[in-house]
Design an enzyme around this catalytic site. Structure first.
Site, PDB file in Angstrom:
ATOM      1  N   LYS A   8      56.665 -12.886  -2.793  1.00  0.00           N
ATOM      2  CA  LYS A   8      57.117 -11.861  -1.834  1.00  0.00           C
ATOM      3  C   LYS A   8      58.615 -11.997  -1.600  1.00  0.00           C
ATOM      4  CE  LYS A   8      57.940 -14.771   1.779  1.00  0.00           C
ATOM      5  NZ  LYS A   8      59.277 -15.121   2.209  1.00  0.00           N
ATOM      6  N   ASP A 134      52.495 -17.955   6.094  1.00  0.00           N
ATOM      7  CA  ASP A 134      52.618 -16.846   5.133  1.00  0.00           C
ATOM      8  C   ASP A 134      51.317 -16.568   4.363  1.00  0.00           C
ATOM      9  OD1 ASP A 134      55.241 -16.213   5.653  1.00  0.00           O
ATOM     10  OD2 ASP A 134      56.073 -17.349   3.967  1.00  0.00           O
TER      11      ASP A 134
HETATM   12  P1  ATP Z   1      57.979 -19.788   1.905  1.00  0.00           P
HETATM   13  O1  ATP Z   1      58.707 -18.577   1.411  1.00  0.00           O
HETATM   14  O2  ATP Z   1      56.544 -19.509   2.335  1.00  0.00           O
HETATM   15  O3  ATP Z   1      58.759 -20.608   2.896  1.00  0.00           O
HETATM   16  P2  ATP Z   1      58.833 -21.264  -0.367  1.00  0.00           P
HETATM   17  O4  ATP Z   1      58.865 -20.305  -1.514  1.00  0.00           O
HETATM   18  O5  ATP Z   1      60.131 -21.493   0.336  1.00  0.00           O
HETATM   19  O6  ATP Z   1      57.752 -20.754   0.662  1.00  0.00           O
HETATM   20  P3  ATP Z   1      57.160 -23.040  -1.812  1.00  0.00           P
HETATM   21  O7  ATP Z   1      57.504 -22.604  -3.189  1.00  0.00           O
HETATM   22  O8  ATP Z   1      55.869 -22.599  -1.264  1.00  0.00           O
HETATM   23  O9  ATP Z   1      58.325 -22.651  -0.792  1.00  0.00           O
HETATM   24  O10 ATP Z   1      57.279 -24.642  -1.824  1.00  0.00           O
HETATM   25  C1  ATP Z   1      57.509 -25.389  -0.694  1.00  0.00           C
HETATM   26  C2  ATP Z   1      57.019 -26.829  -0.926  1.00  0.00           C
HETATM   27  O11 ATP Z   1      55.602 -26.826  -1.092  1.00  0.00           O
HETATM   28  C3  ATP Z   1      57.592 -27.498  -2.165  1.00  0.00           C
HETATM   29  O12 ATP Z   1      58.235 -28.655  -1.757  1.00  0.00           O
HETATM   30  C4  ATP Z   1      56.409 -27.817  -3.056  1.00  0.00           C
HETATM   31  O13 ATP Z   1      56.475 -29.112  -3.612  1.00  0.00           O
HETATM   32  C5  ATP Z   1      55.203 -27.719  -2.134  1.00  0.00           C
HETATM   33  N1  ATP Z   1      54.027 -27.095  -2.812  1.00  0.00           N
HETATM   34  C6  ATP Z   1      52.765 -27.463  -2.638  1.00  0.00           C
HETATM   35  N2  ATP Z   1      51.935 -26.716  -3.376  1.00  0.00           N
HETATM   36  C7  ATP Z   1      52.679 -25.828  -4.030  1.00  0.00           C
HETATM   37  C8  ATP Z   1      52.384 -24.777  -4.947  1.00  0.00           C
HETATM   38  N3  ATP Z   1      51.144 -24.493  -5.332  1.00  0.00           N
HETATM   39  N4  ATP Z   1      53.410 -24.040  -5.404  1.00  0.00           N
HETATM   40  C9  ATP Z   1      54.671 -24.307  -4.986  1.00  0.00           C
HETATM   41  N5  ATP Z   1      55.008 -25.288  -4.145  1.00  0.00           N
HETATM   42  C10 ATP Z   1      54.032 -26.051  -3.653  1.00  0.00           C
END
Ligand code: ATP
Length: 287
Positions: A8, A134
């Site tokens: 997203k 989220d």
């Molecule tokens: P948001 O936009 O919801 O804040 P994000 O894109 O900033 O999410 P994610 O990619 O979800 O962040 O990753 C955040 C943390 O979650 C990372 O440090 C990662 O190691 C951990 N993590 C755990 N499971 C997953 C997964 N399936 N995919 C990605 N990251 C994951």
């Protein structure tokens, strides 16, 4: 079962206040994009949640949100057996694109189907918020106004297919750290209702005029590439940071404009991940 778990972007992100429990009350305009992870999920007789990933830097144990989603379903409904999940990670990690939340949402949906639990979307969302703010949105997808801590969702008219460029600087940021560093006294709040109005009308010009993210200045102070990428995008399109960053997205009016920004950013090395995609309506597609 094969599930595409979409990323997203936030066309708008405002923080209203910090609650006593530490959570932040937000108002956001969420939009699914075409970029997605692929999950191959199978039910097994053997108990446990076995995850394989195509990348070394992601956990495959209890720290993976896939694991937490699987475990939640198993415990909540007393399911016997387990699952194997083969994840092809295409969404940049710790990027503000809800990469982990969308994988968790995919697992909740898959277990619901594989065990024939018959849970409604609302029931899945209520489980999802226990994994992350989220996750309920990721279960729903599309063009949505998110309020509360992100779990109060109002579906908006699907926006037209707009061209999107995603550019993630070569660092990850922690969502908790960005929210923690936000000083609500000194921010300019974006007009979320105007953005919603623009999206509902399918009017790109209104959306880009009001588009804003209260967290942008916080992350930009720590990741200078955000500002550099934004200036390049501004030459042919309209930039904004997504979520807590550090990914910057751009909206564009022509293929030529998006390609130009892509090539110009590529030359600089400011982005470790650079992806052209588009806004995506999950209800329109047949998987
Ligand atoms: P948001 O936009 O919801 O804040 P994000 O894109 O900033 O999410 P994610 O990619 O979800 O962040 O990753 C955040 C943390 O979650 C990372 O440090 C990662 O190691 C951990 N993590 C755990 N499971 C997953 C997964 N399936 N995919 C990605 N990251 C994951």
């Amino acid at each position: 079962m094969k599930i595409d778990a979409h990323a997203k972007i936030n066309l708008g992100l405002d923080v209203i206040r910090r609650r006593d429990d530490g959570y932040h009350e937000v108002r956001m305009i969420m939009q699914t994009v075409g970029l997605h992870d692929e999950l191959l999920i199978d039910r097994t007789d053997e108990p446990g949640i076995h995850i394989t990933v195509n990348k070394d830097d992601l956990p495959v144990n209890g720290d993976n949100l896939i694991y937490r989603a699987g475990k939640l379903m198993m415990d909540e409904y007393g399911l016997t057996g387990g699952i194997t999940v083969e994840l092809t990670k295409n969404i940049p990690v710790a990027a503000g694109l809800a990469g982990g939340s969308t994988d968790a949402a995919a697992v909740l949906r898959a277990v619901n189907t594989l065990w024939d639990l018959g849970l409604s979307q609302d029931e899945l969302k209520r489980l999802g918020v226990r994994i992350g703010a989220d996750v309920p949105y990721c279960i729903m997808g599309g063009t949505v106004m998110a309020e509360g801590i992100g779990e109060k969702l109002t579906k908006l008219e699907a926006c037209p297919k707009w061209r999107v460029l995603l550019a993630k600087p070569p660092v990850g940021v922690s969502t908790a750290h960005v929210y923690g560093s936000l000083n609500l006294e000194s921010v300019t709040h974006p007009d979320i209702d105007k953005i919603a109005e623009g999206v509902t009308k399918g009017d790109l010009h209104t959306v880009v005029r009001y588009m804003g993210n209260v967290l942008e200045s916080v992350t930009e102070a720590e990741v200078p590439q955000i500002g550099y990428i934004k200036s390049i995008i501004k030459e042919s399109g309209y930039p904004l940071m997504s979520g807590s960053g550090p990914t910057v997205f751009g909206l564009f009016e022509s293929d030529e404009a998006v390609n130009r920004a892509y090539e110009d950013i590529k030359k600089t090395g400011y982005a470790a991940d650079l992806i052209i995609t588009q806004t995506y309506d999950p209800n329109e597609q047949v998987d």
